[in-house]
Write an enzyme that holds these catalytic residues in place. Structure first.
Site, short mmCIF file in Angstrom:
data_model
loop_
_atom_site.label_atom_id
_atom_site.label_comp_id
_atom_site.label_asym_id
_atom_site.label_seq_id
_atom_site.Cartn_x
_atom_site.Cartn_y
_atom_site.Cartn_z
N LYS A 157 10.66 -14.31 -17.42
CA LYS A 157 10.56 -14.18 -15.96
C LYS A 157 10.15 -15.53 -15.35
O LYS A 157 10.70 -15.97 -14.35
CB LYS A 157 9.51 -13.10 -15.65
CG LYS A 157 9.55 -12.55 -14.26
CD LYS A 157 8.56 -11.39 -14.19
CE LYS A 157 8.50 -10.77 -12.83
NZ LYS A 157 7.43 -9.77 -12.73
N THR A 199 -2.07 -1.62 -10.35
CA THR A 199 -3.17 -0.66 -10.54
C THR A 199 -2.53 0.72 -10.68
O THR A 199 -2.56 1.52 -9.74
CB THR A 199 -4.15 -0.66 -9.35
OG1 THR A 199 -3.39 -0.54 -8.13
CG2 THR A 199 -4.99 -1.90 -9.31
N LEU A 255 2.37 -4.60 2.62
CA LEU A 255 3.79 -4.99 2.56
C LEU A 255 4.67 -3.80 2.20
O LEU A 255 4.40 -3.11 1.23
CB LEU A 255 3.98 -6.08 1.51
CG LEU A 255 3.05 -7.29 1.59
CD1 LEU A 255 3.31 -8.22 0.42
CD2 LEU A 255 3.24 -8.00 2.92
N ARG A 256 5.71 -3.60 3.00
CA ARG A 256 6.69 -2.58 2.63
C ARG A 256 7.77 -3.23 1.77
O ARG A 256 8.25 -4.32 2.11
CB ARG A 256 7.38 -2.01 3.88
CG ARG A 256 6.51 -1.11 4.71
CD ARG A 256 7.14 -0.90 6.06
NE ARG A 256 7.28 -2.18 6.76
CZ ARG A 256 7.89 -2.34 7.93
NH1 ARG A 256 8.45 -1.31 8.53
NH2 ARG A 256 7.97 -3.53 8.50
N GLU A 257 8.16 -2.57 0.71
CA GLU A 257 9.28 -3.08 -0.08
C GLU A 257 10.51 -3.11 0.82
O GLU A 257 10.69 -2.23 1.66
CB GLU A 257 9.54 -2.20 -1.30
CG GLU A 257 8.44 -2.35 -2.33
CD GLU A 257 8.72 -1.60 -3.61
OE1 GLU A 257 9.91 -1.46 -3.99
OE2 GLU A 257 7.76 -1.15 -4.23
N GLY A 291 12.69 13.71 5.70
CA GLY A 291 13.46 13.26 4.54
C GLY A 291 13.22 14.14 3.33
O GLY A 291 12.70 15.26 3.46
N CYS A 295 3.66 3.15 -4.07
CA CYS A 295 2.35 3.14 -3.40
C CYS A 295 1.88 4.52 -2.94
O CYS A 295 0.78 4.93 -3.30
CB CYS A 295 2.39 2.19 -2.21
SG CYS A 295 2.57 0.48 -2.69
N ARG A 319 10.87 3.59 -8.72
CA ARG A 319 9.58 4.16 -9.14
C ARG A 319 9.19 5.31 -8.21
O ARG A 319 9.22 5.18 -7.00
CB ARG A 319 8.48 3.09 -9.12
CG ARG A 319 8.56 2.14 -10.30
CD ARG A 319 7.54 1.05 -10.18
NE ARG A 319 7.83 0.16 -9.06
CZ ARG A 319 7.00 -0.80 -8.63
NH1 ARG A 319 5.84 -0.98 -9.22
NH2 ARG A 319 7.34 -1.57 -7.63
C1 UDX Z 1 4.16 1.46 1.69
C2 UDX Z 1 3.43 1.04 2.97
O1 UDX Z 1 4.31 1.22 4.11
C3 UDX Z 1 2.96 -0.39 2.89
O2 UDX Z 1 2.23 -0.75 4.06
C4 UDX Z 1 2.07 -0.51 1.65
O3 UDX Z 1 1.51 -1.75 1.51
C5 UDX Z 1 2.84 -0.10 0.41
O4 UDX Z 1 3.31 1.24 0.57
P1 UDX Z 1 6.58 1.13 0.64
O5 UDX Z 1 6.09 1.86 -0.57
O6 UDX Z 1 7.41 -0.09 0.45
O7 UDX Z 1 5.36 0.70 1.59
O8 UDX Z 1 7.48 2.18 1.45
P2 UDX Z 1 7.54 2.80 2.92
O9 UDX Z 1 8.57 2.11 3.72
O10 UDX Z 1 6.21 2.89 3.51
O11 UDX Z 1 8.09 4.26 2.57
C6 UDX Z 1 7.37 5.13 1.69
C7 UDX Z 1 8.11 6.42 1.49
O12 UDX Z 1 8.09 7.20 2.68
C8 UDX Z 1 9.57 6.27 1.12
O13 UDX Z 1 9.90 7.25 0.15
C9 UDX Z 1 10.30 6.53 2.42
O14 UDX Z 1 11.62 6.98 2.27
C10 UDX Z 1 9.42 7.59 3.04
N1 UDX Z 1 9.49 7.66 4.50
C11 UDX Z 1 9.07 6.62 5.26
C12 UDX Z 1 9.96 8.82 5.11
O15 UDX Z 1 10.35 9.80 4.43
N2 UDX Z 1 9.95 8.90 6.48
C13 UDX Z 1 9.52 7.87 7.26
O16 UDX Z 1 9.53 8.03 8.50
C14 UDX Z 1 9.07 6.70 6.63
#
Ligand code: UDX
Length: 424
Positions: free
Chosen positions: A37, A88, A150-152, A250, A257, A325
């Site tokens: 990596k 973690t 951070l959102r992915e 959804g 997370c 994941r």
């Molecule tokens: C999340 C947090 O948003 C972020 O601030 C934190 O640091 C890490 O965890 P992430 O895991 O990248 O980020 O995904 P996110 O965009 O928050 O979505 C999480 C889940 O919720 C996904 O499965 C998504 O599809 C779902 N979701 C999100 C919904 O079903 N409806 C929504 O309105 C928003």
């Protein structure tokens, strides 16, 4: 002022943090234990799908401000700031497993310069700042909590345009030094004690999960009373106290997370003597949501999926990432398979079979001879596909749209039976 920074861990948080800090002008060394990596990263290649990240890594490497080295200890020898960005994972009992954090702290301990600041960005239970201090055994080194939000899929954007920067420290001088790293960003900066900073992270993620479970539960009510959840959410969201964000119904929430952090917060509260029944309910509603999608698919084909061919569009836990994941899509497909369904899937970010699921390289091939199509991830490209081609591939053209993504009128015009979430 440019700082000398080390980032331990090059997962999506560490890599985004390192690349963005280099973009802000800092000198950054990122460390990982995976030598292949490291070689790829030094060549400017990145292992994950993350909007804008490859450009920033290349910019940093070419500008000489971003380096990748093997092993945590090697990265910290001349560094004023060391970010811990290691995983973690969820332990057996739901609590967060701190072994990577403690391991990293022990590895760097003897190599840290005096007055270095170790900054914890990994999501850790309340009190972990102390755990890191104990593992370091370096009273001359401050440990500060600085959670990431951070959102992915939009991690680079979120890092460079944060809603807030939270710094948790009892050492005001250390907090000010950490704050100086972020001076290039226009964001409210908040300094608090470590326990509050750690709690802000969990409370935020659990609240967002709560919003989604709430809207998924409202979707069930909408189905029962004949309302349309999309209109209900729009009407709710115009109230500024509620807002439109994070209210998309959804297949349930997932990812690296929300599941881990919501379970961990239940556990943290329990250990502290509080029974977090509300959050347990939020998790329960999410489990029910997976099952509700499975039942919708079964109901669309005479009540049983046994021996039936089902097409699934979407495998990642959300669009614009290749991360599977804790993906609700995978969970739902596995439940369908457990009931005897033969599932063929398509996802623009997944090129080969995974986790016992047959993955096709195009969305039409996935629909071949299928009795139902279930949409599980909200990839934009699904909206623009040739519906006649989809219909002619399927045995019976019907769609269970678990993301309310597709245009149901257009589908019906093309002869499909359509069912969404919280709307018919
Ligand atoms: C999340 C947090 O948003 C972020 O601030 C934190 O640091 C890490 O965890 P992430 O895991 O990248 O980020 O995904 P996110 O965009 O928050 O979505 C999480 C889940 O919720 C996904 O499965 C998504 O599809 C779902 N979701 C999100 C919904 O079903 N409806 C929504 O309105 C928003």
């Amino acid at each position: 002022m440019a700082a000398n920074i080390a980032v331990i861990g090059t997962g999506y948080v560490g890599l985004t943090t390192g690349a963005c800090l280099a973009h802000l002008g800092h000198d950054v060394v990122c460390a990982d234990i995976d030598s292949q990596k490291i070689d790829r990263l030094n060549a400017g290649e990145i292992p994950i799908l993350e909007d804008g990240l490859e450009d920033l890594v290349r910019e940093g490497v070419q500008g000489g401000r971003l380096h990748f080295v093997l092993g945590a200890a090697n990265s910290v020898t001349d560094r004023e700031f060391v970010f811990l960005c290691v995983p973690t994972p969820q332990g057996e009992d739901g609590s967060a497993d701190l072994s990577y954090i403690e391991g990293a702290a022990r590895q760097i301990s003897s190599s840290l310069i005096s007055e270095a600041i170790v900054i914890n960005k990994s999501t850790v239970p309340v009190g972990s700042t102390r755990v890191v201090e104990q593992a370091l055994e370096r009273p001359d080194v401050s440990v500060v909590s600085n959670p990431e939000f951070l959102r992915e899929g939009s991690a680079v954007h979120d890092f460079l345009h944060p809603d807030r920067v939270v710094i948790g420290s009892d050492d005001q001088a250390a907090a000010i030094r950490v704050a100086s790293i972020y001076l290039g960003l226009a964001a409210p900066l908040m300094v608090t004690d470590p326990a509050s900073a750690e709690t802000i992270k969990y409370a935020s993620n659990a609240f967002l999960a709560t919003k989604i479970s709430y809207v998924n539960a409202i979707a069930a009510v909408c189905e029962a009373v004949g309302a349309d959840v999309n209109d209900v959410v729009l009407g709710m969201g115009y109230d500024k106290r509620i807002g439109q964000e994070f209210l998309r119904p959804g297949p349930g929430w997932g990812g690296s997370c929300f599941p881990k952090d919501s379970h961990a917060l239940v556990r943290i509260a329990e250990d502290a003597g509080y029974d977090f029944g509300l959050l347990k309910g939020v998790i329960e509603v999410n489990e029910q949501q997976f099952e509700r999608v499975v039942q919708k698919v079964a109901a669309s084909i005479d009540g049983s999926v046994d021996g039936k061919k089902i097409a699934a569009w979407g495998l990642t836990f959300k669009s614009r990432t290749d991360d599977i994941r804790d993906s609700p899509a995978i969970e739902i497909i596995h439940r369908l398979q457990a009931q005897g369904a033969v599932v063929t899937a398509y996802d623009p970010a997944i090129g080969a079979d995974i986790k016992g699921i047959t993955v096709c390289t195009d969305p039409y091939a996935a629909c071949e001879a299928a009795e139902a199509l279930v949409v599980l991830t909200e990839w934009d490209e699904f909206k623009w596909l040739d519906l006649d081609k989809v219909a002619s591939a399927m045995v019976s053209p019907q769609v269970i749209d678990a993301r309310n993504l597709l245009d149901r009128n257009r589908l019906r015009q093309h002869g499909f039976r359509y069912e969404g979430i919280g709307r018919s």
